[in-house]
Write a protein that holds these residues in place. Sequence first.
Motif, PDB file in Angstrom:
ATOM      1  N   UNK A 159     -78.019  -9.601  40.162  1.00 37.62           N
ATOM      2  CA  UNK A 159     -78.338  -8.489  39.278  1.00 37.62           C
ATOM      3  C   UNK A 159     -79.138  -7.413  40.003  1.00 37.62           C
ATOM      4  N   UNK A 160     -80.132  -7.834  40.795  1.00 41.08           N
ATOM      5  CA  UNK A 160     -80.923  -6.867  41.535  1.00 41.08           C
ATOM      6  C   UNK A 160     -80.132  -6.254  42.682  1.00 41.08           C
ATOM      7  N   UNK A 161     -79.100  -6.949  43.159  1.00 41.96           N
ATOM      8  CA  UNK A 161     -78.230  -6.364  44.180  1.00 41.96           C
ATOM      9  C   UNK A 161     -77.520  -5.137  43.617  1.00 41.96           C
ATOM     10  N   UNK A 162     -76.987  -5.254  42.399  1.00 42.02           N
ATOM     11  CA  UNK A 162     -76.333  -4.117  41.763  1.00 42.02           C
ATOM     12  C   UNK A 162     -77.312  -2.950  41.586  1.00 42.02           C
ATOM     13  N   UNK A 163     -78.502  -3.276  41.090  1.00 40.83           N
ATOM     14  CA  UNK A 163     -79.518  -2.245  40.894  1.00 40.83           C
ATOM     15  C   UNK A 163     -79.939  -1.622  42.217  1.00 40.83           C
ATOM     16  N   UNK A 164     -80.107  -2.455  43.238  1.00 40.47           N
ATOM     17  CA  UNK A 164     -80.521  -1.953  44.539  1.00 40.47           C
ATOM     18  C   UNK A 164     -79.511  -0.969  45.112  1.00 40.47           C
ATOM     19  N   UNK A 165     -78.231  -1.296  45.008  1.00 45.66           N
ATOM     20  CA  UNK A 165     -77.168  -0.409  45.503  1.00 45.66           C
ATOM     21  C   UNK A 165     -77.150   0.898  44.711  1.00 45.66           C
ATOM     22  N   UNK A 166     -77.198   0.789  43.397  1.00 48.70           N
ATOM     23  CA  UNK A 166     -77.154   1.993  42.552  1.00 48.70           C
ATOM     24  C   UNK A 166     -78.342   2.909  42.833  1.00 48.70           C
ATOM     25  N   UNK A 167     -79.515   2.318  42.993  1.00 50.04           N
ATOM     26  CA  UNK A 167     -80.717   3.111  43.259  1.00 50.04           C
ATOM     27  C   UNK A 167     -80.672   3.746  44.646  1.00 50.04           C
ATOM     28  N   UNK A 168     -80.086   3.043  45.630  1.00 50.47           N
ATOM     29  CA  UNK A 168     -79.962   3.610  46.975  1.00 50.47           C
ATOM     30  C   UNK A 168     -79.041   4.835  46.964  1.00 50.47           C
ATOM     31  N   UNK A 169     -77.937   4.752  46.217  1.00 51.15           N
ATOM     32  CA  UNK A 169     -77.026   5.897  46.087  1.00 51.15           C
ATOM     33  C   UNK A 169     -77.740   7.054  45.385  1.00 51.15           C
ATOM     34  N   UNK A 170     -78.446   6.728  44.309  1.00 45.39           N
ATOM     35  CA  UNK A 170     -79.191   7.763  43.584  1.00 45.39           C
ATOM     36  C   UNK A 170     -80.243   8.402  44.476  1.00 45.39           C
ATOM     37  N   UNK A 171     -80.904   7.603  45.314  1.00 42.80           N
ATOM     38  CA  UNK A 171     -81.918   8.119  46.222  1.00 42.80           C
ATOM     39  C   UNK A 171     -81.335   9.182  47.150  1.00 42.80           C
ATOM     40  N   UNK A 172     -80.136   8.920  47.715  1.00 42.13           N
ATOM     41  CA  UNK A 172     -79.512   9.881  48.609  1.00 42.13           C
ATOM     42  C   UNK A 172     -79.161  11.190  47.921  1.00 42.13           C
ATOM     43  N   UNK A 173     -78.598  11.097  46.716  1.00 47.29           N
ATOM     44  CA  UNK A 173     -78.243  12.297  45.962  1.00 47.29           C
ATOM     45  C   UNK A 173     -79.487  13.088  45.585  1.00 47.29           C
ATOM     46  N   UNK A 174     -80.480  12.388  45.060  1.00 48.85           N
ATOM     47  CA  UNK A 174     -81.704  13.051  44.604  1.00 48.85           C
ATOM     48  C   UNK A 174     -82.497  13.644  45.755  1.00 48.85           C
TER      49      UNK A 174
END
Length: 310
Positions: A159-174
């Motif tokens: 579950x945290x793997x999914x969150x970690x990936x999503x947050x990493x992508x969001x970090x790059x965009x933001x």
Amino acid sequence: MQTLRIGLLWAIAFILIESVQFVYFGSLFQSVSTYLFGFMVFGVISLAFITHSRISTPNQIKIALRNKKDLLGLNVVTALTFLAYLLSVGFIEPAIVYTISAGVMPIAAWLSQVLGISAKKRSVNGLELAGMLFLFASIVFLSVITIQGASGFVREGANLAHWGVALAIADGVLFTWMLVYSENLDHAGVSPNVVFGLRFPIFVLLSGMVMFSGFDPIPVPSLNELLIILLLGLLLTVPHLFALQKSIAYVSTAAISALITLGPFVIFVLQLIEGRVAYSDATLTGLIIYAIGSALVIFGSVKSQPQQLD
């Protein structure tokens, strides 16, 4: 040429310090509250830089306040960027967080120009577009191996793997969006020092609200531990963010984004030395795919801007 060199040196300093930061913070946030860290460290940074700017260059703050849209946008995006980064680096392998985030940045920078969001305009050639395809492939590959458990580290399951990936992508965009707002304020005449201090208030406020609400389950450390965390946090945060802000004044968002893509291999080695993250062939493969894309983007960027090298 001299201006370009200064900007590149500041960008390289940012990359080196951030590599150490990623590995250290990845370990720290296994036991220390992200929100406590954000409130304490960035609160001190914001207070110090705003106070200094208010005393030394009060007219700069007035200019920033006149550009309310960019200043508010910078604050909101900064808050979201750092929350995404601080959470993701505690969930999954730091080298993967950095690589996904950094790989997203040139793509997001290009899209910001296409959509007319960025103040700096520049055409993108075929080499850069090919590089972005490789970067996209590395993002997909690293996301898949992380979710499937083939990377060097995932905290407490899938579950945290999914969150970690999503947050990493969001970090790059933001993060790219944050650079755009910084560029806009720089073009309006606000100095890098002032922009640096004025970007954090909303992030500090949100972190404090979460921390004092009791929502965060991680207990508050002792006073001595808090002081150590504050000192180390300042040492690993202020120099690299200041270097980033200085580089923004000299080189384009696209150039900074391209240079930032050089950091994952440094982090990969550092995290192996630190010992918390296991070696992973899959992670290294993803980094190599990423490196090919990074090289193409950087080479294409230099080729399309020969006037900066004269």
